[in-house]
Write an enzyme that holds these catalytic residues in place. Sequence first.
Site, PDB file in Angstrom:
ATOM      1  CB  CYS A   1     -10.039  -3.867  12.599  1.00 52.01           C
ATOM      2  SG  CYS A   1      -9.659  -4.093  10.845  1.00 52.01           S
TER       3      CYS A   1
ATOM      4  CB  CYS B   1      -0.937  -0.003   1.205  1.00 49.47           C
ATOM      5  SG  CYS B   1      -2.113  -1.370   1.166  1.00 49.47           S
TER       6      CYS B   1
ATOM      7  CG  HIS C   1      -7.960  -2.472   7.820  1.00 53.16           C
ATOM      8  ND1 HIS C   1      -8.701  -1.625   8.597  1.00 53.16           N
ATOM      9  CD2 HIS C   1      -8.066  -2.002   6.547  1.00 53.16           C
ATOM     10  CE1 HIS C   1      -9.223  -0.679   7.840  1.00 53.16           C
ATOM     11  NE2 HIS C   1      -8.864  -0.902   6.591  1.00 53.16           N
TER      12      HIS C   1
ATOM     13  CD  GLU D   1      -6.437  -3.661  12.408  1.00 55.94           C
ATOM     14  OE1 GLU D   1      -7.038  -2.668  12.839  1.00 55.94           O
ATOM     15  OE2 GLU D   1      -5.556  -3.584  11.545  1.00 55.94           O
TER      16      GLU D   1
ATOM     17  CE1 TYR E   1      -8.064   4.621   9.558  1.00 59.91           C
ATOM     18  CE2 TYR E   1     -10.062   4.638  10.880  1.00 59.91           C
ATOM     19  CZ  TYR E   1      -9.443   4.546   9.657  1.00 59.91           C
ATOM     20  OH  TYR E   1     -10.191   4.375   8.524  1.00 59.91           O
TER      21      TYR E   1
ATOM     22  CB  CYS F   1     -11.035   0.968  11.342  1.00 60.30           C
ATOM     23  SG  CYS F   1     -11.345  -0.705  10.726  1.00 60.30           S
TER      24      CYS F   1
END
Length: 144
Positions: free
Chosen positions: A101, A26, A70, A72, A119, A98
Amino acid sequence: MPLKKQLKFDKAYLRIAREWSKLSHCKRRQVGALIVKDRMIISDGYNGTPTGFENYCEDDEGYTKWYVLHAEANAILKVASSTNSCKGATLYITMSPCKECSKLIHQAGIKRVVYLEKYKDNDGLLFLEKAGIEITHLTALEDD
């Protein structure tokens, strides 16, 4: 475990999670995660596309594709396909989770989350607090 010793381990595991984040393809944000139980790393993960998909996380406009997993979530899914269990484990993650998650973290039985950066949305942290999960925010990883 004494507090000073716990902090030393927390920083070490977060440093490993930070290194793991560098494996992500990413461009916008690279996130790494480790799941540790009884001082053993039982899983790891970083944000990226599902197995079998191209490694590009962003679309032509630079937005993250909706199906990117993600860090996690990847780490929890690895445990789910093994003989291990997250019950009572600690999640070390380079960015706070988030809200999506956070539900996975709670359901997986993780009891503690240690993170490095916040975040943009703190709903995930608020949910984890409500669920009784211990949260630790470390801002520096250097040893004292």
